[in-house]
Design an enzyme around this catalytic site. Structure first.
Site, PDB file in Angstrom:
ATOM      1  N   ASP A 129       0.801  -1.220   0.000  1.00 10.40           N
ATOM      2  CA  ASP A 129       0.000   0.000   0.000  1.00 10.40           C
ATOM      3  C   ASP A 129       0.838   1.276   0.000  1.00 10.40           C
ATOM      4  O   ASP A 129       0.483   2.261   0.633  1.00 10.40           O
ATOM      5  CB  ASP A 129      -0.944   0.024   1.221  1.00 10.40           C
ATOM      6  CG  ASP A 129      -1.998  -1.072   1.139  1.00 10.40           C
ATOM      7  OD1 ASP A 129      -2.472  -1.540   2.188  1.00 10.40           O
ATOM      8  OD2 ASP A 129      -2.347  -1.469  -0.002  1.00 10.40           O
ATOM      9  N   SER A 130       1.957   1.256  -0.705  1.00 11.47           N
ATOM     10  CA  SER A 130       2.825   2.435  -0.682  1.00 11.47           C
ATOM     11  C   SER A 130       3.217   2.975  -2.041  1.00 11.47           C
ATOM     12  O   SER A 130       3.967   3.925  -2.131  1.00 11.47           O
ATOM     13  CB  SER A 130       4.119   2.110   0.079  1.00 11.47           C
ATOM     14  OG  SER A 130       3.818   1.693   1.374  1.00 11.47           O
TER      15      SER A 130
END
Lengths: 334, 327
Positions: free
Chosen positions: A278-279
């Site tokens: 999620d980056s």
């Protein structure tokens, strides 16, 4: 970071293939006049079709002049133009929308003309796309148990609002053949692959084999983490929808995390997938208000509605060549 | 939300000294009242928080009606699976028929009956305004916004003082404004080892709540316990993203497409207290750090003002361990 946007380079090489492109010539007479949603008056040739070109190179004087001249010289008419040069950064981004006569400017010639300019300016990226001639993007959709995002995409695809070819759907969750999704996929001849994953085996090689001919992958609530190995092996863009407003609430159950945190706004984020969970670079974000009157159920419901909109918008932008890499961790979205 | 308990006891002492103010009554809802309505009706607000049971609304509304009060707005909230009750009522009443002191006793009786965690009544035109202290460091856009709103009558508080760990020259806009309005400015320098919390505590001990309007020092648990009342902070990021320093820069580096601001109650843990209000704005590749900061500042001002307004109107109540009900 090199993994991302790899497809943009791929597309620019495939676009120069003329043999298959000519086969689609028949399509252009129907699509051309509807490009901008406006009716063209009778003085405009009905043989004009839309094209899009994006360009990303080190900044110098004269790029716009060269690009626009290239289009005008072949009788193309620019209808929209976005240029962005960031402060303190010597890079140039542009995206142009134009209409042209493919008789005056054959598709393969267009590819070569832009390629010449790309070389001249040492472009990191130069992609031209003629939606009515070029093959549609081939995508695979991955999901786990929650299928609201997939259903949304399938319906929009069916309505012609998602201009892609869905090669297959892959899931680590089994679905009975009499469910809405399975019947839909069967009706449209889209294969569904059930690939159960375990803690030890993420079946990445099988997945890689299934998706290797796609242009990009969409994770529509696929809850397994794809390894760096997989991403390198695939080499093209992977887009994910996260049902939280990143960087808040990474990982699992972001709606519950948000509910427990007592926030007054919840959101969804569409982003490119990198090794770190999620980056990756963010493409699109959307929010909605919540209050004490929302329980976990309504948090989840609002979340799901946002996810659907956010994912669709991001994919649409991506297919329209509006999304470009910016710095190490960001995107330009025209 | 400690202040609410203090106010309950204070209400009993303040009586009818501000009777003259009730002429502002008829404009409470922004509507013109026809001639048949008595011009001496004034607005009141009551919030109630207790264990849930049958009959609470009946008792509260009857209490108001029995004294000739007319309920104009009513919010009730009972969460799922949570045996608690929240209500907020807005009503108008004739202080002759229902004296202020009697009102407190009447609501207090109901509070006792239901074992209420909280029962606060407030009559804006009679009760003393909230006394607040504003703390800030170098950035003063939030303070300026609050001072201007206060001057415009949109922030119904008494600003007792402004405290800052940053010195300001006397010919600056802020200093001249404060001097003109008789609000003292206390320059209290802080160092890593000495946050001078005792002195600050002494300066603010008579206030009803504190507002940290870009005060960049962390207040210790000791200070918060010592002060005992609510402290509201504005954080220029969308919590829980970007806690701590330079959230606008953190957001810029993270490549987010939305930035925001959060008003929240201060607890021992940095930027983690119950959230009162949040606001966002879109950003894109066309924004540089400067415009991120500018948009951030605009959001902060709106978000803080809204939170304080809600708080003063008794719209903010504690909910669970770390949340708020905001009616």
């Amino acid at each position: 970071w090199l993994l991302c946007f790899a497809m943009i380079r791929r597309v620019s090489t495939t676009s120069s293939l003329s043999a298959t492109a000519l086969g689609s010539f028949m399509k252009w007479s129907f699509k051309s006049s509807h490009f901008h949603g406006e009716s063209l008056d009778s003085s405009v040739s009905p043989l004009l079709i839309p094209g899009v070109h994006v360009f990303h190179c080190p900044d110098v004087v004269g790029i716009v002049a060269k690009l626009s001249d290239c289009i005008a010289a072949k009788g193309g008419n620019i209808l929209g133009y976005d240029v962005f040069v960031p402060e303190n950064k010597n890079v140039f981004y542009s995206r142009s929308e134009f209409i042209f006569d493919p008789v005056k400017w054959p598709r393969s010639q267009m590819g070569e003309d832009f390629e010449t300019i790309a070389r001249k300016f040492n472009a990191m990226s130069s992609v031209v796309r003629v939606p009515s001639l070029d093959p549609k993007y081939k995508i695979a959709l991955l999901l786990s148990k929650q299928d609201h995002c997939l259903v949304e995409m399938l319906h929009k695809w069916q309505d012609g609002k998602l201009p892609v070819d869905i090669t297959c759907v892959i899931s680590n969750h089994e679905r009975a053949p009499n469910t809405h999704i399975m019947r839909f996929l069967q009706r449209h001849g889209i294969s569904y692959h059930y690939l159960p994953t375990t803690d030890q085996n993420k079946i990445e090689e099988e997945i890689l084999e299934l998706v290797k001919d796609t242009d990009f992958i969409v994770l529509a609530r696929y809850m397994q983490v794809l390894s760096g190995n997989f991403l390198k092996g695939y080499g093209k863009d992977v887009i994910n929808i996260h049902h939280g407003l990143l960087p808040s609430f990474k990982g699992r159950s972001p709606a519950k995390q948000a509910f427990d945190a007592g926030v007054k706004l919840i959101g969804a984020t569409t982003h490119f997938v990198t090794e770190e969970l999620d980056s990756g670079p963010i493409i699109e974000q959307m929010v909605e208000r919540v209050s004490h009157r929302d329980n976990l159920r309504s948090f989840v419901q609002k979340s799901e509605d946002l996810e659907k909109k956010c994912l669709m918008k991001a994919i649409k932008s991506y297919c329209e060549l509006r999304v470009l890499p910016y710095g190490t961790h960001k995107t330009v979205v025209f």
